[in-house]
Design a protein around this motif. Structure first.
Motif, PDB file in Angstrom:
ATOM      1  N   GLY A 143      39.387  37.800  29.814  1.00 21.77           N
ATOM      2  CA  GLY A 143      40.182  38.475  30.837  1.00 21.77           C
ATOM      3  C   GLY A 143      40.760  39.799  30.392  1.00 21.77           C
ATOM      4  O   GLY A 143      41.645  40.346  31.060  1.00 21.77           O
ATOM      5  N   LYS A 144      40.244  40.370  29.300  1.00 21.54           N
ATOM      6  CA  LYS A 144      40.819  41.601  28.759  1.00 21.54           C
ATOM      7  C   LYS A 144      40.016  42.852  29.117  1.00 21.54           C
ATOM      8  O   LYS A 144      40.468  43.966  28.857  1.00 21.54           O
ATOM      9  CB  LYS A 144      40.933  41.485  27.236  1.00 21.54           C
ATOM     10  CG  LYS A 144      41.898  40.401  26.778  1.00 21.54           C
ATOM     11  CD  LYS A 144      41.959  40.324  25.261  1.00 21.54           C
ATOM     12  CE  LYS A 144      42.930  39.239  24.804  1.00 21.54           C
ATOM     13  NZ  LYS A 144      42.985  39.138  23.318  1.00 21.54           N
ATOM     14  N   ALA A 145      38.831  42.679  29.676  1.00 24.26           N
ATOM     15  CA  ALA A 145      38.002  43.841  29.994  1.00 24.26           C
ATOM     16  C   ALA A 145      38.642  44.673  31.098  1.00 24.26           C
ATOM     17  O   ALA A 145      39.421  44.173  31.919  1.00 24.26           O
ATOM     18  CB  ALA A 145      36.611  43.394  30.425  1.00 24.26           C
ATOM     19  N   ARG A 146      38.310  45.946  31.114  1.00 24.12           N
ATOM     20  CA  ARG A 146      38.810  46.829  32.176  1.00 24.12           C
ATOM     21  C   ARG A 146      38.385  46.315  33.551  1.00 24.12           C
ATOM     22  O   ARG A 146      39.113  46.457  34.534  1.00 24.12           O
ATOM     23  CB  ARG A 146      38.275  48.239  31.953  1.00 24.12           C
ATOM     24  CG  ARG A 146      38.926  49.311  32.828  1.00 24.12           C
ATOM     25  CD  ARG A 146      38.333  50.674  32.573  1.00 24.12           C
ATOM     26  NE  ARG A 146      39.070  51.718  33.285  1.00 24.12           N
ATOM     27  CZ  ARG A 146      38.505  52.787  33.842  1.00 24.12           C
ATOM     28  NH1 ARG A 146      37.200  52.954  33.762  1.00 24.12           N
ATOM     29  NH2 ARG A 146      39.236  53.686  34.451  1.00 24.12           N
ATOM     30  N   ALA A 147      37.207  45.692  33.621  1.00 25.57           N
ATOM     31  CA  ALA A 147      36.697  45.181  34.895  1.00 25.57           C
ATOM     32  C   ALA A 147      37.551  44.066  35.467  1.00 25.57           C
ATOM     33  O   ALA A 147      37.512  43.813  36.676  1.00 25.57           O
ATOM     34  CB  ALA A 147      35.260  44.689  34.710  1.00 25.57           C
ATOM     35  N   SER A 148      38.310  43.376  34.623  1.00 20.84           N
ATOM     36  CA  SER A 148      39.111  42.232  35.071  1.00 20.84           C
ATOM     37  C   SER A 148      40.557  42.592  35.358  1.00 20.84           C
ATOM     38  O   SER A 148      41.360  41.706  35.660  1.00 20.84           O
ATOM     39  CB  SER A 148      39.075  41.130  34.006  1.00 20.84           C
ATOM     40  OG  SER A 148      37.750  40.714  33.758  1.00 20.84           O
ATOM     41  N   ASN A 149      40.884  43.857  35.272  1.00 18.75           N
ATOM     42  CA  ASN A 149      42.266  44.282  35.480  1.00 18.75           C
ATOM     43  C   ASN A 149      42.316  45.445  36.454  1.00 18.75           C
ATOM     44  O   ASN A 149      41.379  46.237  36.543  1.00 18.75           O
ATOM     45  CB  ASN A 149      42.892  44.683  34.141  1.00 18.75           C
ATOM     46  CG  ASN A 149      43.028  43.499  33.204  1.00 18.75           C
ATOM     47  OD1 ASN A 149      43.981  42.741  33.278  1.00 18.75           O
ATOM     48  ND2 ASN A 149      42.042  43.333  32.316  1.00 18.75           N
ATOM     49  N   ASN A 150      43.440  45.522  37.184  1.00 14.92           N
ATOM     50  CA  ASN A 150      43.624  46.601  38.167  1.00 14.92           C
ATOM     51  C   ASN A 150      42.486  46.633  39.183  1.00 14.92           C
ATOM     52  O   ASN A 150      41.953  47.685  39.526  1.00 14.92           O
ATOM     53  CB  ASN A 150      43.771  47.947  37.458  1.00 14.92           C
ATOM     54  CG  ASN A 150      44.978  47.977  36.551  1.00 14.92           C
ATOM     55  OD1 ASN A 150      46.081  47.625  36.970  1.00 14.92           O
ATOM     56  ND2 ASN A 150      44.778  48.370  35.300  1.00 14.92           N
ATOM     57  N   VAL A 151      42.138  45.455  39.658  1.00 11.74           N
ATOM     58  CA  VAL A 151      41.098  45.303  40.670  1.00 11.74           C
ATOM     59  C   VAL A 151      41.610  45.818  42.008  1.00 11.74           C
ATOM     60  O   VAL A 151      42.795  45.689  42.332  1.00 11.74           O
ATOM     61  CB  VAL A 151      40.674  43.829  40.773  1.00 11.74           C
ATOM     62  CG1 VAL A 151      39.760  43.586  41.967  1.00 11.74           C
ATOM     63  CG2 VAL A 151      40.008  43.384  39.474  1.00 11.74           C
ATOM     64  N   VAL A 152      40.694  46.398  42.799  1.00 12.69           N
ATOM     65  CA  VAL A 152      41.020  46.880  44.143  1.00 12.69           C
ATOM     66  C   VAL A 152      40.348  45.977  45.169  1.00 12.69           C
ATOM     67  O   VAL A 152      39.132  45.755  45.109  1.00 12.69           O
ATOM     68  CB  VAL A 152      40.556  48.338  44.348  1.00 12.69           C
ATOM     69  CG1 VAL A 152      40.902  48.806  45.759  1.00 12.69           C
ATOM     70  CG2 VAL A 152      41.174  49.257  43.304  1.00 12.69           C
ATOM     71  N   LEU A 153      41.125  45.448  46.111  1.00 13.13           N
ATOM     72  CA  LEU A 153      40.591  44.660  47.225  1.00 13.13           C
ATOM     73  C   LEU A 153      40.514  45.542  48.466  1.00 13.13           C
ATOM     74  O   LEU A 153      41.476  46.244  48.798  1.00 13.13           O
ATOM     75  CB  LEU A 153      41.502  43.475  47.537  1.00 13.13           C
ATOM     76  CG  LEU A 153      41.404  42.207  46.695  1.00 13.13           C
ATOM     77  CD1 LEU A 153      42.406  41.179  47.222  1.00 13.13           C
ATOM     78  CD2 LEU A 153      40.002  41.633  46.723  1.00 13.13           C
ATOM     79  N   ILE A 154      39.380  45.494  49.156  1.00 11.64           N
ATOM     80  CA  ILE A 154      39.219  46.225  50.416  1.00 11.64           C
ATOM     81  C   ILE A 154      38.707  45.231  51.455  1.00 11.64           C
ATOM     82  O   ILE A 154      37.646  44.624  51.265  1.00 11.64           O
ATOM     83  CB  ILE A 154      38.242  47.405  50.274  1.00 11.64           C
ATOM     84  CG1 ILE A 154      38.736  48.392  49.212  1.00 11.64           C
ATOM     85  CG2 ILE A 154      38.064  48.110  51.617  1.00 11.64           C
ATOM     86  CD1 ILE A 154      37.781  49.545  48.962  1.00 11.64           C
ATOM     87  N   GLY A 155      39.453  45.039  52.542  1.00 10.54           N
ATOM     88  CA  GLY A 155      39.054  44.083  53.562  1.00 10.54           C
ATOM     89  C   GLY A 155      39.056  44.676  54.950  1.00 10.54           C
ATOM     90  O   GLY A 155      39.959  45.435  55.307  1.00 10.54           O
ATOM     91  N   HIS A 156      38.040  44.324  55.720  1.00 14.32           N
ATOM     92  CA  HIS A 156      37.964  44.783  57.102  1.00 14.32           C
ATOM     93  C   HIS A 156      38.140  43.591  58.042  1.00 14.32           C
ATOM     94  O   HIS A 156      37.578  42.515  57.827  1.00 14.32           O
ATOM     95  CB  HIS A 156      36.619  45.447  57.388  1.00 14.32           C
ATOM     96  CG  HIS A 156      36.395  45.746  58.843  1.00 14.32           C
ATOM     97  ND1 HIS A 156      35.459  45.082  59.619  1.00 14.32           N
ATOM     98  CD2 HIS A 156      37.009  46.625  59.678  1.00 14.32           C
ATOM     99  CE1 HIS A 156      35.501  45.546  60.859  1.00 14.32           C
ATOM    100  NE2 HIS A 156      36.422  46.486  60.924  1.00 14.32           N
TER     101      HIS A 156
END
Length: 656
Positions: free
Chosen positions: A415-428
């Motif tokens: 859970g330390k990778a950049r990909a696993s942190n500060n995720v952006v959710l976009i929903g329509h």
């Protein structure tokens, strides 16, 4: 007639003849339209089927013309190759185009048919002379950056690469898995040496089943095609489909961008012109912006749209999403997480959730614009959630959360990778409602939506709570720090109660697993009386009503204080106060969220996410997010259990 008069007449005739000769030798001039002049200068054998003006001029210098070269090609090539009247740049560029013209004339195959050895040799010759021009003449490529001739020669090289790599791919099934070199059309094709990979795969690599030239593909429905000009030819590598028993929630891309190039052996011009040995180079353009050739770093060509477009075109989402909504055979039953690019631990993750009766096709241009933006592409990777929209929101919420948690753990156990942190959710639309609940805390506020009997025993109450907790009790996803909600009915919509919506809702069949779960819950709720009415579970359309108990109870759930959020709303109704407006499906009052960092109202119907204004706003928000969480991107050597198509392509053409 006397002698003097005859002499005078002869002199006049001779003078007139001389004047005529001088008149015939004079230069004439005419004018053509400007665009015709530009077309003449830019035209070459690829675009017009005729040799370029520069090659024709080079032939004129050595007393040749295009017809001479077509009739006696070998003699023409020898003359151009050894004549002292041409510079190296003139000679090599003309030879590249001559060989390319010969290859194109003899290439009578269709796109997927196998070409002859004679044609393959001609393409390799054209590529070699272009390669020699680019890297083994006195001037550096950068010194010719403003010259049209260099642009033409790069085109000759890239065209040759496209045809050679396509022919070589057709040869692969005949080669041993451990091949190091092979003979083709009198050339020795060397296997590139495998080098360190930025993201390693623990899975066995598999060979692509298809290789498509990106330059030959055209797409309907995509607003833009994003490319990067440079060295090499762009392809789409197609991997074998996932096995039917593959029940993991994630799906890595079966279609990946790939750039191929040819490297000819030799360290001097004479070496390159004499060699019959070539290496095929393969690169993932998402990870490589440039490549080192002959000691020089040059930009790598890329196409960032083609793989995405082929995936969408072959997906069958349009009909499958309707079957999923109606609960018919052929629809999906559980959520899937589609990775739009091979997983990269060093890029932040953008997760997109579509709405009711929809699919990843809802994001056709949104995903393409993100991948096409160089800054966003360097910092983000896109995951698209595909889920059955017939299921109740609470069920989809729990299943999507489970799918995402499983996917993150698979690719990044620490859970330390950049990909696993500060995720952006976009929903329509409905996806925006689910996205908001993914970053919200339920506490005990949703238990009120379950009608229970007062006389339930403590044991049954405990079992009921255990059974329903996954759906009614949740906490925010810790990975997410930003969310964007587009045309999302956070407080429901009255349109869900309209006659047409209710009629359509009656056609929906709930997933079998939901029906089974409802039956067991209904048995618990009935208490000791057998005469109780069976419990009815709302479907997704019911859930979107502004009168639905679940949507009403969930509307005011607190979001995580770590999450910054934004809203984008459509305004379709006639001009008036914004508070009274609607996008034709969702009222503004329902889509609006207090506390949003920004809100943008766009003149649009409900499908606001596809409007250029909404896409520009999303790009602004993602840049804002990048600035807030910018870190130096360095490729990680951490192993990631990934079956990506870049690795798949490298199984037959590994990178250096």
């Amino acid at each position: 007639m006397n002698h003097g008069k005859c002499v005078w007449i002869v002199r006049c005739v001779l003078l007139a003849g001389l004047l005529c000769l001088n008149a015939c030798a004079m230069v004439g001039v005419s004018r053509i339209k400007l665009h015709e002049s530009v077309n003449e200068r830019r035209g070459d054998v690829i675009g017009t089927g005729r040799l370029s003006d520069r090659s024709v001029q080079s032939l004129n210098v050595v007393a040749l013309n295009a017809d001479d070269c077509e009739r006696a090609f070998d003699a023409c090539v020898e003359t151009v190759l050894h004549s002292s009247g041409l510079t190296d740049e003139q000679r090599l560029s003309a030879l590249s185009e001559l060989w390319l013209a010969r290859a194109i004339r003899s290439d009578r195959s269709k796109i997927d048919a196998e070409m002859s050895d004679q044609t393959l040799d001609a393409f390799l010759q054209a590529g070699r002379y272009a390669y020699a021009y680019l890297f083994y003449t006195k001037r550096q490529p950068s010194e010719r950056s403003f010259e049209l001739r260099q642009v033409q020669v790069i085109g000759f090289y890239n065209f040759s690469v496209q045809r050679v790599v396509t022919r070589f791919f057709q040869e692969l099934p005949h080669l041993d898995k451990q091949w190091t070199q092979t003979q083709l059309a009198g050339w020795t094709v060397m296997r590139p040496e495998a080098g360190p990979k930025s993201v390693e795969s623990t899975a066995e690599p598999t060979e692509p089943v298809e290789l498509l030239s990106a330059s030959t593909l055209r797409f309907n429905g995509l607003r833009n095609v994003y490319r990067r000009d440079g060295f090499g030819s762009e392809f789409v590598a197609v991997a074998p489909p996932d096995k039917p028993d593959n029940d993991v929630p994630w799906r890595e891309p079966d279609y990946a961008s790939m750039t191929g190039a040819l490297l000819f052996d030799g360290t001097t011009l004479n070496d390159v012109l004499a060699t019959r040995q070539v290496r095929v180079l393969v690169r993932d353009p998402y990870r490589d912006d440039s490549v080192t050739v002959a000691g020089r770093e040059v930009p790598l060509a890329a196409n960032f749209t083609a793989a995405y477009g082929v995936w969408l075109a072959r997906s069958g989402f349009a009909s499958q999403s309707i079957r999923s909504l109606l609960g018919r055979e052929g629809g999906i039953k559980t959520p899937r997480v589609f990775l739009m690019q091979p997983y990269d631990p060093n890029r932040m993750t953008v997760i997109m959730l579509h709405g009711l009766a929809s699919s990843p096709e809802a994001w056709i241009n949104v995903s393409n614009e993100v991948m096409g933006d160089a800054e966003l592409r360097r910092n983000y990777q896109v995951w698209e959630i595909y889920y059955p929209t017939n299921a109740p929101i609470a069920v989809n919420l729990a299943n999507i959360r489970k799918a995402l948690d499983t996917t993150f753990r698979h690719f990044d156990p620490s859970g330390k990778a950049r990909a696993s942190n500060n995720v952006v959710l976009i929903g329509h639309s409905m996806g925006g409602v689910i996205a908001r609940l993914l970053v919200s805390s339920s506490g005990d506020r949703l238990w009120s939506v379950i009608p229970t009997r007062a006389d339930l025993s403590p044991a049954k109450k405990a079992r009921l709570r255990e059974r329903l907790s996954p759906y009614l009790q949740f906490t925010p996803m810790p990975q997410v720090t930003r969310a964007v909600f587009l045309a999302s009915p956070q407080r429901g919509t009255p349109y869900a109660q309209h006659t047409l919506a209710r009629w359509f809702g009656n056609l929906i069949r709930l997933p079998a697993n939901v029906i089974k779960e409802v039956a067991s819950v209904s048995d618990l709720i009935k208490g000791d009386s057998e005469s109780s009415t069976p419990m009815r579970i709302p479907n997704s359309i019911d859930n979107l009503s502004d009168k639905d108990p679940f949507i009403m109870a969930a509307a005011d759930l607190p979001m995580s204080p770590a999450v910054r959020y934004h809203t984008i709303v459509g305004v379709y109704t006639p001009p008036g106060p914004l508070i009274d407006s609607s996008d034709g499906v969702v009222p503004y009052r329902s889509a609006h969220l207090d506390g949003a960092e920004s809100e943008l109202a766009i003149p649009s119907w409900h499908s606001v996410q596809e409007t250029p204004a909404a896409i520009l706003e999303l790009r602004r928000i993602l840049r804002l997010h990048t600035a807030a969480h910018s870190t130096a991107v360095s490729w990680s050597s951490e192993k990631s259990p990934s079956r990506n198509v870049a690795a798949t392509a490298n199984s037959w053409l590994p990178t250096n």
